[in-house]
Write an enzyme that holds these catalytic residues in place. Sequence first.
Site, short mmCIF file in Angstrom:
data_model
loop_
_atom_site.label_atom_id
_atom_site.label_comp_id
_atom_site.label_asym_id
_atom_site.label_seq_id
_atom_site.Cartn_x
_atom_site.Cartn_y
_atom_site.Cartn_z
N THR A 356 -3.94 2.37 2.04
CA THR A 356 -3.66 3.27 3.09
C THR A 356 -4.62 4.58 2.65
O THR A 356 -4.50 4.66 1.28
CB THR A 356 -2.40 3.77 3.60
OG1 THR A 356 -1.69 2.54 4.12
CG2 THR A 356 -2.35 4.63 4.55
N VAL A 357 -5.04 5.44 3.51
CA VAL A 357 -5.95 6.52 3.04
C VAL A 357 -5.01 7.81 4.01
O VAL A 357 -5.01 7.53 5.24
CB VAL A 357 -7.24 6.63 3.37
CG1 VAL A 357 -8.09 5.70 2.19
CG2 VAL A 357 -7.74 6.20 4.62
#
Length: 536
Positions: A356-357
């Site tokens: 995830t970012v």
Amino acid sequence: MMNLDSNHYPYASRRSVVYAKRGMVATAQPLAAQAGLQVLQAGGNAIDAAIAAAAALSVVEPTANGIGGDAFALIWHGGKLHGLNASGAAPQRISLAALKAAGHTSMPKYGALPVTVPGTPGAWVSMAERFGKLPLAQSMAGAIALAQDGFPVSPMVAVAWDAAHRNFLNELKAGHFQPWFDTFAAAGRAPRAGEVWRSPGHAQTLQSIASDNAASFYRGALAEKIAACVQGAGGYLDVADLAAYQPQWVDPISVNYRGYDVWEIPPNGHGLVALMALNILKGFDFSERDTVLTHHRQIEAIKLAFADGHAHIAEASAMRVSVCDLLSDAYADERRRLIGPRATLPIAGEPPRGGTVYLSTADSEGNMVSLIQSNYMGFGSGLVVPGTGIALHNRGNNFTLDADHPNCLAPGKRPYHTIIPGFLTKDGAAIGPFGVMGGFMQPQGHVQMVMNTVDFALNPQAALDAPRWEWLQGNKVNLEHTAPEHLFRSLAALGHEVAWSGNQHAFGRGQIIWRDAQGVLCGGTEPRSDGSIAAW
């Protein structure tokens, strides 16, 4: 209380807190932060900058997110907080019976079956249309150039890329996984740090999204390619599922924690877990951060909150317990009484019924964005749509196949979702966005960031630098290797099964931007990644 003083800095870091007045973009990758800043300087607002940074991250950090994933956002605009849920649903043709007939007792991790409708392109379009100042094509131009011209891979991304490649060599044997290797390991290996990597197919897909507001992605040629890819690998997603997709604008949920309102996206996301834990913890007094009592209570509270989250969180329409009931003070009091002097195994309660970012942006107009997007488990399902750069996510892995559970797989249903953006306000005014990416670490990271800020008066960079803990299951807890040794010994004496961990990725990667009463922005970025703040 809130502290923006750069001298209040008890934890070692290679970064200093950053101040700015006109705008700020905080991401886990410097080129993405620069893409967002360039859009701000071209006349865009924080929403345009968030789109620019998010699109760029899909290129420069493909190890954690991509065009084929989901996104959530909390957007402060016009003196109000707005929530965007851009997660996708399971295909209409999938069924619990079909998976059980095929011999599955749990949702697969890789392949076509856990692929749900990707929501990320829809998120970018919805944000631009509702709150943006610039055309989508202008906001996405930087990302398109990075994919077309190439960029030097950053160090931490290279490490994650290599780990994913080695894992996929063992896990992905079927022929339909070959496009992943053709796209992301064409040289027979992952790209190394500093090596220039290009993805022309990714550039073309981004250009298509920018020029037609994702019409082709959901209702045209790209949709047909996505559906063909999934069905060719034995999945159920089809063009009708993509054509029916629309992101949802939602009302954020919150609890008040010592005078600050902490905001999250409502279920199907598990930001609710962070809020339940904070609701429990606000009944205690915390004077010092690095004490065994502080850590013991934090860990016990998150265990109780996760027990409730795993039992109750699902697509909102499928939940059998209301968010209001789970966040009631009476229920928090009941759960708090379960925290004793020793570690305990968590159980779900029954409240009274009633890879995830993450990025943050802010501008001089007062707009602020907390955005998170992900493919899940790094590169996601392992399926890549040939020639497009679209790595499809595997969010359906979070469904259960237990027919009696509210999060059971069903056609057109969204799964329990781990990606959560956070936001902090006080007395109706925005303080700012915060987030910590990393699967089931995310609510735990949110609790630690809020307490570092509110209880322990750490500035944004110090709040991120501080050693973290992660509860795993049962009484198992990982402490970051930089945590004081006395915490390890003392927690073990209380019955916690403690282990040291030097795996920086395990403890999440976060960003924070706060705004003070004079409009000064103060930002911190993750020391466990290639994090960067671009400020103006």
